[in-house]
Design a protein around this motif. Structure first.
Motif, PDB file in Angstrom:
ATOM      1  N   ILE A 382      25.122 -50.964  35.301  1.00  0.00           N
ATOM      2  CA  ILE A 382      25.040 -52.403  34.994  1.00  0.00           C
ATOM      3  C   ILE A 382      26.291 -53.099  35.536  1.00  0.00           C
ATOM      4  N   ASP A 383      27.431 -52.522  35.215  1.00  0.00           N
ATOM      5  CA  ASP A 383      28.734 -52.977  35.714  1.00  0.00           C
ATOM      6  C   ASP A 383      29.597 -51.719  35.826  1.00  0.00           C
ATOM      7  N   PRO A 384      30.739 -51.784  36.547  1.00  0.00           N
ATOM      8  CA  PRO A 384      31.555 -50.575  36.668  1.00  0.00           C
ATOM      9  C   PRO A 384      31.838 -49.940  35.304  1.00  0.00           C
ATOM     10  N   GLY A 385      31.491 -48.671  35.170  1.00  0.00           N
ATOM     11  CA  GLY A 385      31.751 -47.933  33.934  1.00  0.00           C
ATOM     12  C   GLY A 385      30.649 -48.024  32.894  1.00  0.00           C
ATOM     13  N   VAL A 386      29.590 -48.792  33.154  1.00  0.00           N
ATOM     14  CA  VAL A 386      28.523 -48.922  32.140  1.00  0.00           C
ATOM     15  C   VAL A 386      27.129 -48.728  32.751  1.00  0.00           C
ATOM     16  N   PRO A 387      26.512 -47.570  32.512  1.00  0.00           N
ATOM     17  CA  PRO A 387      25.141 -47.350  32.983  1.00  0.00           C
ATOM     18  C   PRO A 387      24.122 -47.603  31.863  1.00  0.00           C
ATOM     19  N   TRP A 388      22.884 -47.845  32.248  1.00  0.00           N
ATOM     20  CA  TRP A 388      21.800 -47.648  31.286  1.00  0.00           C
ATOM     21  C   TRP A 388      21.613 -46.143  31.145  1.00  0.00           C
ATOM     22  N   THR A 389      21.268 -45.691  29.963  1.00  0.00           N
ATOM     23  CA  THR A 389      20.983 -44.272  29.765  1.00  0.00           C
ATOM     24  C   THR A 389      19.629 -44.163  29.059  1.00  0.00           C
ATOM     25  N   LEU A 390      19.064 -42.972  29.141  1.00  0.00           N
ATOM     26  CA  LEU A 390      17.783 -42.718  28.488  1.00  0.00           C
ATOM     27  C   LEU A 390      17.973 -41.518  27.558  1.00  0.00           C
ATOM     28  N   THR A 391      17.548 -41.657  26.300  1.00  0.00           N
ATOM     29  CA  THR A 391      17.728 -40.532  25.381  1.00  0.00           C
ATOM     30  C   THR A 391      16.820 -39.380  25.822  1.00  0.00           C
ATOM     31  N   MET A 392      17.337 -38.156  25.703  1.00  0.00           N
ATOM     32  CA  MET A 392      16.583 -36.978  26.153  1.00  0.00           C
ATOM     33  C   MET A 392      16.136 -36.145  24.955  1.00  0.00           C
ATOM     34  N   GLY A 393      15.043 -35.436  25.136  1.00  0.00           N
ATOM     35  CA  GLY A 393      14.586 -34.481  24.124  1.00  0.00           C
ATOM     36  C   GLY A 393      13.912 -35.156  22.951  1.00  0.00           C
ATOM     37  N   GLU A 394      13.391 -36.378  23.146  1.00  0.00           N
ATOM     38  CA  GLU A 394      12.758 -37.083  22.029  1.00  0.00           C
ATOM     39  C   GLU A 394      11.336 -37.470  22.405  1.00  0.00           C
ATOM     40  N   ALA A 395      10.457 -37.477  21.411  1.00  0.00           N
ATOM     41  CA  ALA A 395       9.071 -37.848  21.667  1.00  0.00           C
ATOM     42  C   ALA A 395       9.008 -39.289  22.166  1.00  0.00           C
ATOM     43  N   GLU A 396       9.815 -40.164  21.558  1.00  0.00           N
ATOM     44  CA  GLU A 396       9.826 -41.573  21.983  1.00  0.00           C
ATOM     45  C   GLU A 396      11.223 -41.938  22.438  1.00  0.00           C
TER      46      GLU A 396
END
Ligand code: ADP
Ligand SMILES: O=C(O)[C@@H](O)C(=O)COP(=O)(O)O
Length: 421
Positions: A382-396
């Motif tokens: 999004i900006d230097p040092g800040v990504p979007w992330t996606l939670t892993m290992g979850e049904a939703e």
């Protein structure tokens, strides 16, 4: 797995994970030391996100050693200890004790200290840390609610925290290249230095340092110090040249912003969002302590905003923060907010919210700790040092952006959503 990192907070971990993934390493961020199996197939780097920044040294050391043991067992060939680019530490700072303990556990005689992150205005010159044109001690960091920084000398800060001999390598040596730097390391070793603050004022300096520390088992610093490390593995034929960051599909669902950071950048982002018409609710630790605001009330309000992304924030200026701390105690005031926002996040998730921005490192630690995903997949910047992330290992799964208090442009809370499809 090639590179293992121990980060002392959640936003710092995603900052580092973004840096590694931008430089071509397939990277995941785990939430704490994984308790179960983590699939490391096709993974080059793992960043273990702790919440140890403000903990007493003995606790931070124990947490970091546990992370080290996991990373080594998983095959890490080099370890980074990631702390804040503003060297955030309490009066009884734990960066020194953790560094000492990691050096001992790895049986290593020398490491470096380099929080520089020029893309976000953090530079180190003559051993002093600058934020843009200001010394750290003259920057807004002097008013941080938990880790007020009133000294800019990294040599002095580290010498006060570490039991080992601290030295300095100046930028004039870094500018001469990796071989000159390696020579400086040899000279420092001969003098008995064990921890070397290394100047860096540009990404080129950081790449030079990265090359010179290729054979260091332990490196300490901000995310900037990682910029040159993937190239070492590439040069050694261990990393393929084309490991692109993976694709990212954000889950459908409601959105919300939870801000517990009182940093200047976050306060500016809140002002900009409110000025643009974003619905907002301000919460105050004293009101929470006295039962005037409840998690249920805040979550209901957020859910009533429908298509308009709601902003719940406790962010306040230094005078207001001091008043709350005088009434409740510094730690307690922070814990009340962290707990409130973490519980709010759980309630929002239970009601279909799947996209959340959290502002603040400690705040992110509390929120993500409560949501408890096993790991985070690193998505777009999004900006230097800040990504979007996606939670892993979850049904939703959920899309989470963990924003360091001081990072991001003024329109961060408005523009970040555009990156989610
Ligand atoms: N109004 C307030 N009064 C006192 N403490 C607060 C207030 N709002 C937030 N805090 C606390 O300040 C700390 C901010 O730290 P953090 O979340 O790491 O932000 P940053 O990333 O800006 O350092 C947290 O512990 C938070 O709970
Ligand atoms: O290095 C940095 O500045 C960040 O990665 C970081 O650690 C952020 O900490 P907070 O400002 O507490 O979010």
């Amino acid at each position: 797995m090639l590179l293992g990192a121990i980060a002392d907070d959640l936003t710092g971990a995603s900052d580092l994970a973004l840096m590694l993934s931008r430089e071509g390493m397939r990277t995941i961020q785990t939430i704490g030391v994984p308790s179960g199996n983590v699939d490391l197939t096709h993974i080059d780097a793992v960043v273990v996100a702790l919440k140890s920044r403000t903990n007493p040294a003995t606790e931070a050391v124990a947490m970091s050693l546990e992370a080290l043991a996991w990373l080594r067992a998983a095959g890490a060939r080099q370890i980074i200890f990631k702390y804040c680019s503003t060297f955030d530490s309490t009066a009884k700072g734990n960066i020194g004790p953790v560094t000492d303990a990691l050096l001992a556990a790895l049986d290593v005689d020398l490491t470096i200290v380099c929080p520089a992150f020029p893309a976000n205005g953090r530079t180190v010159y003559k051993g002093h840390l600058f934020l843009a044109e200001k010394l750290l001690s003259e920057s807004p960091m002097r008013n941080h609610p938990l880790t007020p920084m009133t000294d800019s000398s990294l040599v002095r800060l580290m010498a006060a925290q570490s039991s080992l001999k601290v030295g300095l390598v100046g930028q004039e040596i870094v500018a001469r290249g990796a071989e000159a730097l390696r020579e400086a390391f040899r000279a420092a070793r001969a003098l008995g230095d064990r921890v070397l603050v290394v100047d860096a004022i540009s990404d080129q300096d950081l790449r030079t340092i990265g090359e010179a520390v290729a054979d260091f088992p332990l490196i300490t610093g901000g995310s900037g110090i990682a910029i040159g490390l993937p190239e070492n593995f590439r040069r050694a034929g261990l990393l393929s040249g084309n490991s692109e960051p993976g694709s990212f599909t954000a889950p459908r669902g409601g959105a919300a912003i939870l801000a517990g950071s009182c940093s200047e950048a976050t306060r500016g982002q809140i002002q900009a969002a409110i000025a643009a018409g974003m619905p907002s609710m301000r919460i105050d630790p004293i009101d929470i302590a006295q039962g005037r605001v409840t998690v249920g009330g805040a979550a209901d309000w957020a859910l009533e905003q429908g298509e308009n992304t709601p902003l719940i924030y406790s962010s306040a200026d230094p005078t207001e923060v001091r008043a709350a701390q005088d009434a409740l105690g510094r730690q307690k005031a922070g814990e009340i907010i962290e707990h409130f926002l973490a519980e709010t996040a759980i309630m929002l998730r239970a009601n279909g919210v799947r996209r959340i921005i959290v502002a603040g490192g400690e705040t992110s630690g509390a929120v993500v700790g409560a949501l408890a995903p096993a790991a985070l997949y690193i998505g777009p910047e999004i900006d230097p040092g800040v990504p979007w992330t996606l939670t892993m290992g979850e049904a939703e799964p959920m899309a989470l952006a963990l924003k360091s208090g001081n990072f991001g442009t003024a329109d961060f809370f408005l523009k970040a959503w555009e990156l989610l499809q």
